[in-house]
Design a protein around this motif. Structure first.
Motif, PDB file in Angstrom:
ATOM      1  N   ASP A  96       0.847  -1.192   0.000  1.00 44.31           N
ATOM      2  CA  ASP A  96       0.000   0.000   0.000  1.00 44.31           C
ATOM      3  C   ASP A  96       0.882   1.241   0.000  1.00 44.31           C
ATOM      4  OD1 ASP A  96      -2.568  -1.401   0.338  1.00 44.31           O
ATOM      5  OD2 ASP A  96      -1.802  -1.880   2.336  1.00 44.31           O
ATOM      6  N   THR A 156      -0.449   2.777   7.820  1.00 47.30           N
ATOM      7  CA  THR A 156      -1.656   2.881   8.638  1.00 47.30           C
ATOM      8  C   THR A 156      -1.282   2.982  10.110  1.00 47.30           C
ATOM      9  OG1 THR A 156      -2.902   1.546   7.047  1.00 47.30           O
ATOM     10  CG2 THR A 156      -3.836   1.792   9.248  1.00 47.30           C
ATOM     11  N   GLN A 208      -2.401   2.079  13.175  1.00 52.03           N
ATOM     12  CA  GLN A 208      -3.438   1.139  13.603  1.00 52.03           C
ATOM     13  C   GLN A 208      -4.135   1.478  14.916  1.00 52.03           C
ATOM     14  OE1 GLN A 208      -1.584  -2.732  13.304  1.00 52.03           O
ATOM     15  NE2 GLN A 208      -2.181  -2.919  11.163  1.00 52.03           N
ATOM     16  N   THR A 226      -6.799  -3.400   8.817  1.00 56.33           N
ATOM     17  CA  THR A 226      -6.531  -2.360   7.830  1.00 56.33           C
ATOM     18  C   THR A 226      -7.602  -1.283   7.901  1.00 56.33           C
ATOM     19  OG1 THR A 226      -7.821  -3.396   6.048  1.00 56.33           O
ATOM     20  CG2 THR A 226      -5.525  -4.115   6.321  1.00 56.33           C
TER      21      THR A 226
END
Length: 454
Positions: free
Chosen positions: A45, A49, A51, A141
């Motif tokens: 990606d 992210t 999280q 995700t």
């Protein structure tokens, strides 16, 4: 001065991958400008992210785009390749990579390197449970967080629009499997959101919904300690959330959750957060692994017995030199990953410059967890906090840790606005199928045209 031109390959764009590349980019600014260093980051990606903010993104407290950090903006001096590394031949110093351009053609590319940083992270650990592959929902995700939010609101819409009690009960039953951070925080935030959303439905009350947490061990949130774990169980049960300890999910086939204690719950929602496992790439590297499939690493974050290979984070078994007993490893969490990335980047620079390496040494500071708006638990440097103080510390800590000032400002602004105005409660389920209406129309089956189109 760097001894010679070096190609550095970073596999993974998560905590370790991004922070290591960022550290290298800062430390080797002059060498990058002169072309003496080349840094390539391979990531599935184009963003990292954060999280810990996924539960708040799922609950609508933070916009999903603000919990991700665009790698190309942050790593301006690195070459970001969006793709998946599938194998590594360290003897030949090459990595096999499938990119967006080659995936459709069934081809791969070989990327050469001189120094390898393996930080692919972990993947969800699923079990061969009947129905899990068909009906289970992950929570790792940002896409899954958005999808789960849309799904929960959609189930409330289904319950509101049916007179069938079986369909209604299944729609309003939400089963979460896994009592770690992901499961408890996701459950706490989403239950809080759904309870708030119920006030806008004329025939759905908060009391109609059934929230169930299933945990195979005898405690939840082990990171915050046994006392705080028991407190969390008590607080969840006061919110009419069923917490089933020492219980496993046996099946969720035909949209019925069957538990090891014999209980059966018809449900349209099974959220699976029961652990992770090392990325399968590690098994295709030929590098030394532990029995659990992690990279064997030293306290200097080099791969054990292997030159020019480095590892950290979830993918690595890193010795904990601060532990009292021998053989202890650092916990696979964001706190260690970020700090390991900093030391890894520095040690890579030391290697290029012929300098001695540093040892990763960090005592675990503690943990914080959110249980919904104004609710939380924390254990930091031996001090235990509950309720609003723990929730406030959770927000302050993670705001300080989210990368870039841009993201910090945007997240803070959204928190301020959410305190001044009401929550946004809307499902955008069509995001998952943006071409559905076009495809129906193209086949002459538009839902608003019962005769079809000519």
């Amino acid at each position: 001065m760097v001894k010679e031109r070096a190609r550095i390959l970073v596999v993974g764009g998560g905590y370790v991958g991004m922070y290591t590349a960022l550290r290298l980019q800062r430390k080797l600014k002059a060498e990058l400008r002169r072309g003496e260093i080349e840094i390539t980051v391979v990531t599935p990606d184009p963003y990292m992210t954060y999280q810990p903010f996924l539960p708040e993104a799922a609950a609508g407290s933070i916009s999903p785009r603000h919990v991700v950090v665009p790698l190309r903006r942050v790593l301006g001096r690195c070459h970001v390749v969006v793709g998946e590394a599938t194998a590594v031949d360290h003897a030949a110093r090459t990595a096999t990579v499938t990119t967006l351009a080659t995936a459709d053609a069934g081809r791969t590319e070989l990327l050469g390197y001189d120094e390898l940083v393996l930080a692919p992270g972990s993947v969800a650990r699923t079990l061969p449970i009947p129905g899990l592959a068909e009906y289970g929902i992950g929570f790792k995700t940002v896409e899954e967080a958005i999808g789960l939010r849309n799904h929960v609101i959609e189930q409330m819409d289904i319950a509101s629009s049916t007179r069938d009690p079986a369909i209604r009960d299944a729609a309003l039953t939400f089963v979460f499997v896994g009592g770690g951070y992901a499961g408890v925080e996701a459950l706490g935030e989403l239950e809080d959101m759904a309870r708030y959303a119920a006030r806008y439905y004329h025939n759905v009350r908060a009391e109609d919904m059934r929230w169930i947490l299933v945990e195979a061990s005898d405690r939840i949130l082990p990171e915050v300690g046994a006392d705080m774990g028991r407190y969390t169980v008590t607080q969840l049960r006061r919110r009419n959330i069923q917490v089933l300890l020492g219980t496993r999910l046996e099946s969720c086939a035909d949209r019925v959750a069957v538990l090891s204690d014999g209980q059966r719950f018809p449900t349209r929602t099974v959220v699976w957060t029961a652990g992770v496992k090392p990325h399968p790439l590690l098994a295709a590297t030929g590098l030394p692994l532990t029995d659990r499939g992690k990279l064997r690493c030293t306290a200097q974050l080099t791969v054990e017995g292997t030159a020019h290979a480095w590892g950290a984070g979830d993918a690595a078994a890193v010795p904990d030199v601060t532990a009292a007993g021998p053989g202890a490893l650092t916990a696979p969490n964001a706190q260690h990953a970020v700090r390991q990335a900093r030391v890894l980047g520095d040690n890579l620079v030391h290697t290029l410059r012929g300098e001695p390496l540093e040892t990763y040494e960090h005592a675990y500071a503690g943990s914080v967890a959110s249980l919904g708006l104004h609710k939380g638990v924390a254990q930091v440097y031996g001090r235990r906090l509950k309720g609003y103080p723990a929730w406030f510390m959770h927000r302050v800590y993670h705001l300080s840790r989210v990368p870039t000032a841009n993201r910090k400002a945007r997240v803070l602004a959204e928190w301020i606005l959410s305190g001044l105005f009401k929550r946004e409660i809307v499902s955008l389920g069509s995001l998952e199928h943006p071409r559905a209406e076009f495809e129906l129309a193209a086949r002459g089956k538009h839902p608003h045209d019962p005769k079809g189109s000519s």
